[in-house]
Design an enzyme around this catalytic site. Structure first.
Site, PDB file in Angstrom:
ATOM      1  N   CYS A  45       0.825  -1.291  -0.176  1.00 38.53           N
ATOM      2  CA  CYS A  45       0.039   0.030  -0.022  1.00 38.53           C
ATOM      3  C   CYS A  45       1.032   1.123   0.042  1.00 38.53           C
ATOM      4  O   CYS A  45       0.635   2.142  -0.647  1.00 38.53           O
ATOM      5  CB  CYS A  45      -1.024  -0.043   1.279  1.00 38.53           C
TER       6      CYS A  45
HETATM    7  C1  BEZ Z   1       0.555  -4.448   1.791  1.00 39.02           C
HETATM    8  O1  BEZ Z   1       0.185  -3.524   1.513  1.00 39.02           O
HETATM    9  O2  BEZ Z   1       1.578  -4.821   1.796  1.00 39.02           O
HETATM   10  C2  BEZ Z   1      -0.474  -5.603   2.194  1.00 39.02           C
HETATM   11  C3  BEZ Z   1      -1.466  -5.254   2.874  1.00 39.02           C
HETATM   12  C4  BEZ Z   1      -2.370  -6.461   3.422  1.00 39.02           C
HETATM   13  C5  BEZ Z   1      -2.092  -7.459   3.192  1.00 39.02           C
HETATM   14  C6  BEZ Z   1      -1.143  -7.886   2.686  1.00 39.02           C
HETATM   15  C7  BEZ Z   1      -0.076  -7.095   2.042  1.00 39.02           C
END
Ligand code: BEZ
Length: 210
Positions: A45
């Site tokens: 994210c």
């Molecule tokens: C991420 O943004 O890295 C992420 C968020 C939730 C679950 C898995 C990855």
């Protein structure tokens, strides 16, 4: 019923990192992109929100307002922005919507309980100036999105909103385009002089300048 293409994008008022916003008011008379992410302070994210910030001029050029959303609260969003700016070498200049009560997630179907019962999935909505939904895509939590593809779709939507055209697979701005099957050959000759008939149902022409 689940939101579908052609539906009016649900309006809402929410707390965001840019203050309290009415979504339709925020979009104004232009185009919009609303995208959800699973959670703040997560690696994928962080790169995604940074990538969108870096494309700020590209969205502005196309008259597109962008907003991100997750179920995290506003304090979390505000704290996270400085990490995004620092690690992605950018400045987040679009609002991140706080949706702790899942109002926005519910309106847009951003929680897919069989994937994850609590976090928003990676959804993207492109919204036209008339507030209808023109694109919906959903990615898994483990895969960061390609926001160049979102710009490409916006370019296609803006072109095909003006002309009776469609864009082929993997089209990029400037490539040849397809004449809509609804246009007669006679009309096509007037509107797209010199067009090429590959098959009676596949007619291609240069992309119009405007
Ligand atoms: C991420 O943004 O890295 C992420 C968020 C939730 C679950 C898995 C990855």
């Amino acid at each position: 019923m689940a939101l579908q293409l052609g539906d009016t994008a649900p309006d809402f008022t929410a707390e965001t990192t840019a203050g309290t916003l009415g979504f339709h008011d925020y979009l104004g008379a232009g185009w919009g992109v609303l995208f959800s992410h699973p959670a703040d302070f997560t690696p994928v994210c962080t790169t995604e929100l940074g990538a969108v910030a870096k494309l700020s001029d590209e969205f502005s050029k196309r008259n597109v307002k962008v907003a991100a959303v997750s179920v995290d609260p506003i304090d979390s969003h505000n704290g996270w922005i400085s990490d995004i700016n620092e690690t992605q070498n950018t400045t987040v200049d679009y609002p991140i919507i706080a949706d702790p009560d899942r109002t926005v997630a519910g309106l847009y179907g951003m929680i897919h309980p069989n994937a994850d019962n609590t976090m928003t999935v990676r959804s993207v909505f492109i919204i036209a100036p008339d507030k209808t939904v023109k694109l919906m895509i959903t990615y898994p939590a483990s895969t960061g999105r390609n926001f160049d593809e979102i710009l490409r779709v916006i370019d296609s939507l803006q072109l095909t909103a003006k002309h009776s055209l469609a864009t082929p697979a993997n089209w990029q701005p400037g490539d040849d385009v397809i004449i809509s099957p609804a246009v007669s050959n006679e009309d096509a000759a007037k509107r797209f002089p010199g067009y090429t008939t590959v098959k009676p149902y596949l007619r291609v022409t240069k992309q119009p300048a405007e």
